[in-house]
Design a protein around this motif. Sequence first.
Motif, PDB file in Angstrom:
ATOM      1  N   MET A  52       0.829  -1.201   0.000  1.00  0.00           N
ATOM      2  CA  MET A  52       0.000   0.000   0.000  1.00  0.00           C
ATOM      3  C   MET A  52       0.868   1.257   0.000  1.00  0.00           C
ATOM      4  SD  MET A  52      -3.060  -0.805  -0.364  1.00  0.00           S
ATOM      5  CE  MET A  52      -3.962   0.702  -0.027  1.00  0.00           C
ATOM      6  N   VAL A  80      -2.382  -6.378  -7.758  1.00  0.00           N
ATOM      7  CA  VAL A  80      -3.789  -6.685  -7.518  1.00  0.00           C
ATOM      8  C   VAL A  80      -3.938  -8.097  -6.942  1.00  0.00           C
ATOM      9  CG1 VAL A  80      -5.985  -7.120  -8.673  1.00  0.00           C
ATOM     10  CG2 VAL A  80      -4.676  -5.064  -9.211  1.00  0.00           C
ATOM     11  N   ARG A  83      -2.749  -8.166  -3.342  1.00  0.00           N
ATOM     12  CA  ARG A  83      -3.667  -7.585  -2.362  1.00  0.00           C
ATOM     13  C   ARG A  83      -4.896  -8.454  -2.147  1.00  0.00           C
ATOM     14  NH1 ARG A  83      -2.805  -1.699  -4.818  1.00  0.00           N
ATOM     15  NH2 ARG A  83      -0.762  -1.288  -3.898  1.00  0.00           N
ATOM     16  N   ARG A  84      -5.195  -9.306  -3.116  1.00  0.00           N
ATOM     17  CA  ARG A  84      -6.295 -10.237  -2.876  1.00  0.00           C
ATOM     18  C   ARG A  84      -5.897 -11.309  -1.877  1.00  0.00           C
ATOM     19  NH1 ARG A  84      -9.153 -10.481  -8.848  1.00  0.00           N
ATOM     20  NH2 ARG A  84      -9.807  -8.314  -8.691  1.00  0.00           N
ATOM     21  N   PHE A  90      -7.853  -0.968   7.948  1.00  0.00           N
ATOM     22  CA  PHE A  90      -7.077   0.233   8.228  1.00  0.00           C
ATOM     23  C   PHE A  90      -7.284   0.756   9.647  1.00  0.00           C
ATOM     24  CE2 PHE A  90      -7.249  -0.106   3.744  1.00  0.00           C
ATOM     25  CZ  PHE A  90      -6.097   0.482   3.258  1.00  0.00           C
ATOM     26  N   ASN A  94     -12.842   3.036   7.032  1.00  0.00           N
ATOM     27  CA  ASN A  94     -12.977   3.737   5.752  1.00  0.00           C
ATOM     28  C   ASN A  94     -13.977   3.045   4.834  1.00  0.00           C
ATOM     29  OD1 ASN A  94     -11.477   1.472   5.342  1.00  0.00           O
ATOM     30  ND2 ASN A  94      -9.843   2.443   4.208  1.00  0.00           N
ATOM     31  N   PHE A  96     -16.913   2.570   2.063  1.00  0.00           N
ATOM     32  CA  PHE A  96     -17.271   3.334   0.871  1.00  0.00           C
ATOM     33  C   PHE A  96     -18.609   4.021   1.107  1.00  0.00           C
ATOM     34  CE2 PHE A  96     -15.059  -0.413  -1.121  1.00  0.00           C
ATOM     35  CZ  PHE A  96     -13.890   0.267  -1.380  1.00  0.00           C
ATOM     36  N   TYR A 106     -18.178  -5.716  -2.329  1.00  0.00           N
ATOM     37  CA  TYR A 106     -17.256  -5.049  -3.259  1.00  0.00           C
ATOM     38  C   TYR A 106     -16.110  -5.949  -3.713  1.00  0.00           C
ATOM     39  CZ  TYR A 106     -14.357  -1.394  -5.301  1.00  0.00           C
ATOM     40  OH  TYR A 106     -13.621  -0.637  -6.160  1.00  0.00           O
ATOM     41  N   MET A 163     -13.204 -11.273   1.049  1.00  0.00           N
ATOM     42  CA  MET A 163     -12.282 -11.664  -0.026  1.00  0.00           C
ATOM     43  C   MET A 163     -11.573 -12.973   0.284  1.00  0.00           C
ATOM     44  SD  MET A 163     -10.144  -8.370  -0.983  1.00  0.00           S
ATOM     45  CE  MET A 163      -8.933  -8.819   0.232  1.00  0.00           C
TER      46      MET A 163
ATOM     47  N   ALA B 201      -8.930   2.023   0.317  1.00  0.00           N
ATOM     48  CA  ALA B 201      -9.779   0.891   0.677  1.00  0.00           C
ATOM     49  C   ALA B 201     -10.024   0.011  -0.541  1.00  0.00           C
ATOM     50  CB  ALA B 201     -11.093   1.391   1.252  1.00  0.00           C
ATOM     51  N   SER B 202     -10.327   0.653  -1.660  1.00  0.00           N
ATOM     52  CA  SER B 202     -10.638  -0.114  -2.858  1.00  0.00           C
ATOM     53  C   SER B 202      -9.418  -0.879  -3.361  1.00  0.00           C
ATOM     54  CB  SER B 202     -11.167   0.828  -3.937  1.00  0.00           C
ATOM     55  OG  SER B 202     -11.276   0.142  -5.147  1.00  0.00           O
ATOM     56  N   LEU B 203      -8.277  -0.205  -3.408  1.00  0.00           N
ATOM     57  CA  LEU B 203      -7.070  -0.869  -3.903  1.00  0.00           C
ATOM     58  C   LEU B 203      -6.667  -2.011  -2.969  1.00  0.00           C
ATOM     59  CD1 LEU B 203      -5.084   2.270  -5.055  1.00  0.00           C
ATOM     60  CD2 LEU B 203      -6.155   0.554  -6.506  1.00  0.00           C
ATOM     61  N   ALA B 204      -6.826  -1.798  -1.665  1.00  0.00           N
ATOM     62  CA  ALA B 204      -6.451  -2.840  -0.715  1.00  0.00           C
ATOM     63  C   ALA B 204      -7.357  -4.057  -0.848  1.00  0.00           C
ATOM     64  CB  ALA B 204      -6.504  -2.299   0.708  1.00  0.00           C
ATOM     65  N   LEU B 205      -8.544  -3.857  -1.426  1.00  0.00           N
ATOM     66  CA  LEU B 205      -9.440  -4.988  -1.634  1.00  0.00           C
ATOM     67  C   LEU B 205      -9.153  -5.694  -2.956  1.00  0.00           C
ATOM     68  CD1 LEU B 205     -12.739  -3.461  -0.288  1.00  0.00           C
ATOM     69  CD2 LEU B 205     -11.575  -5.450   0.615  1.00  0.00           C
ATOM     70  N   GLY B 206      -8.047  -5.355  -3.557  1.00  0.00           N
ATOM     71  CA  GLY B 206      -7.672  -6.040  -4.779  1.00  0.00           C
ATOM     72  C   GLY B 206      -8.398  -5.542  -6.008  1.00  0.00           C
ATOM     73  N   ALA B 207      -8.855  -4.297  -5.970  1.00  0.00           N
ATOM     74  CA  ALA B 207      -9.448  -3.718  -7.173  1.00  0.00           C
ATOM     75  C   ALA B 207      -8.339  -3.067  -7.981  1.00  0.00           C
ATOM     76  CB  ALA B 207     -10.502  -2.689  -6.802  1.00  0.00           C
ATOM     77  N   THR B 208      -8.511  -3.040  -9.293  1.00  0.00           N
ATOM     78  CA  THR B 208      -7.521  -2.341 -10.103  1.00  0.00           C
ATOM     79  C   THR B 208      -7.823  -0.851 -10.048  1.00  0.00           C
ATOM     80  OG1 THR B 208      -8.892  -2.455 -12.058  1.00  0.00           O
ATOM     81  CG2 THR B 208      -7.383  -4.287 -11.699  1.00  0.00           C
ATOM     82  N   GLU B 211     -11.046  -0.172 -11.913  1.00  0.00           N
ATOM     83  CA  GLU B 211     -12.231  -0.565 -11.143  1.00  0.00           C
ATOM     84  C   GLU B 211     -12.496   0.429 -10.018  1.00  0.00           C
ATOM     85  OE1 GLU B 211     -12.091  -5.437 -11.576  1.00  0.00           O
ATOM     86  OE2 GLU B 211     -10.883  -4.469 -10.038  1.00  0.00           O
ATOM     87  N   THR B 212     -11.414   0.905  -9.407  1.00  0.00           N
ATOM     88  CA  THR B 212     -11.564   1.878  -8.333  1.00  0.00           C
ATOM     89  C   THR B 212     -12.213   3.157  -8.843  1.00  0.00           C
ATOM     90  OG1 THR B 212      -9.605   0.997  -7.276  1.00  0.00           O
ATOM     91  CG2 THR B 212     -10.305   3.178  -6.585  1.00  0.00           C
ATOM     92  N   ASN B 215     -15.996   2.213  -9.962  1.00  0.00           N
ATOM     93  CA  ASN B 215     -16.926   1.718  -8.951  1.00  0.00           C
ATOM     94  C   ASN B 215     -16.965   2.529  -7.670  1.00  0.00           C
ATOM     95  OD1 ASN B 215     -17.904  -0.727 -10.304  1.00  0.00           O
ATOM     96  ND2 ASN B 215     -15.759  -1.320 -10.209  1.00  0.00           N
TER      97      ASN B 215
END
Lengths: 250, 315
Positions: A52, A80, A83-84, A90, A94, A96, A106, A163, B201-208, B211-212, B215
Amino acid sequence: MSKISVKDLNLFYGDFQALKNITLNIEEKKVTALIGPSGCGKSTFLRSLNRMNDLIDGVKIKGDLKLEEQDIYQKDVDVVALRRRVGMVFQKPNPFPKSIYENVAYGPRRYGIKTRKQLDEIVEKSLKKAALWEEVKDRLSKSALGLSGGQQQRLCIARALAMEPEVLLMDEPTSALDPIATAKIEELIVELKKEYTIVIVTHSMQQAARISDETAFFLMGEVVEVDTTQKIFTKPRDKRTEDYVTGRFG
Amino acid sequence: MANAQEMLVTQDKFTHRKNLKKDIKHSLGEYIIEKIIFCLGITSVIIFSLIFLFLLRTGLTLFRDVSLKEFLFSKNWFPISVNPQYGILPLVAGSLLITAGAILISVPIGVGCAIYISEVAPPKTKMVLKVIIEFLSAIPSVVLGFLGIVVLANWVRISFSLSSGFTALTGSILVSLMALPTIITISDDAINALPKEYREASLALGATKWETIINVLVPAASSGIIAAIMLGIGRAIGETMTVMMVTGNAAKIPDTFLTSARTMTATIAAEMGDTVRNGTHYHALFAVGIVLLMMTTCINLIADFVLNRARKEGR
Ligand SMILES: Nc1ncnc2c1ncn2[C@@H]1O[C@H](COP(=O)(O)OP(=O)(O)OP(=O)(O)O)[C@@H](O)[C@H]1O
Ligand SMILES: [Mg+2]
């Protein structure tokens, strides 16, 4: 067996060196606690485990960081995919600005899970694991920003769990929670370690002692001592560690 | 004891007054200022009401000579022929067509550009683009209209092999050019104002990254982006003269983008000078003004509604 092995990790924010020669192994299916005073680099270290820190301008990283023998800072690594496998909760909640349901769904949606039935299952399972289901099951379509701070944090935990990562990084996940929710999350962490490898940053010595198997003590960007939690809290080798865990620090 | 009393007095000078009675001087000043502001506020309301009343009274006089049905549904606007006809339909159609075209062109380009600037472009490219956009917004609209006649109309004529380049499409392109800087700047601000936590948050969830953007960032900034579009198009449509310069202004219902069209605003601007005061034509132009006012009010109400909903979903 080590899930993650870190060797001689150095990290710079511009000219400021935030991590110095960190060498640390994170054991598979164990809970590793990172403790240390504020500003010592715990979050920075945690964030370098799923890259990150790449998002911050001017960060330079040197050293070896392996996830199951694979160097994660190699050029050809798919961030990517990394991170999966290495999820994160955090320090500040945070969520969405979407509905509670959509927050949890998501990650799975990004994997390509599309059918409502599968998503429903994942959402329910994840929210139950994060001890939030009972409180939100009747308002899944409401905005996540309407939740309290503690509920938001548990939602973020649920979102990360959805995930099904192999490693879960948690940055002070209970700092915004009341004792009951904290106890639930701690229970959850103990439960999760059967399947997941967990790294948790915490300021609470009791928490570290209660739930972790290994503890690393950070000070000014260095790892002073890393050992089993029992050793760290009963027979620390370093004087500074002893001062810190007994609250005589400073 | 005396000492304590003294201390209280000195303290009194520096901190708040201890008694809770109203200070006459103070509250009088407050009272006057309040009244002045009230008067200023009411003045603007009065002025607006007077304008509205005048518009309404003059416009409605038209219906002594022309039936409401003819005005709204007749397909012909021939105000100065021997047998004058006052059908507003072609003008409404012209305005709507040109606006719709401008939205179709400027929204994808504008929002795409804003996303590129705020999320993708390297810092230097970002700077250069921002300067170019600044420059684009600084061009006086008449100059743009002039370029529209000379360059754009020609280009449209040749690329679509038409006999004339003065078409609704030409107008739409010009309006979107004028709207783009506003749309880009405000959308860019809206995306930039999002907390960086959403991205993380989005990137840490494995989104590109992509996609971030699609979405999380765009939906989260949607109210700002919609406001940007409304402002941009609204402002550009207000540039009556520029549009008038390039659309050919034939008062018939345009069936494609490639025919000449005439807007309501252009009609009022072009014909008002030639009318006889208090004649039927004069009243008809005021009636067109009323329709225009109603349409813009409607659009604003819809935009408010959309914005409110987007805001509620966000929070
Ligand atoms: N983006 C950044 N740019 C520059 N310096 C940073 C940045 N983030 C953190 N730092 C610095 O790096 C050091 C370590 O920060 P970090 O956030 O890792 O501390 P921490 O141990 O997590 O503290 P806390 O317990 O308060 O969360 C601090 O001195 C901090 O000021
Ligand atoms: Mg931290």
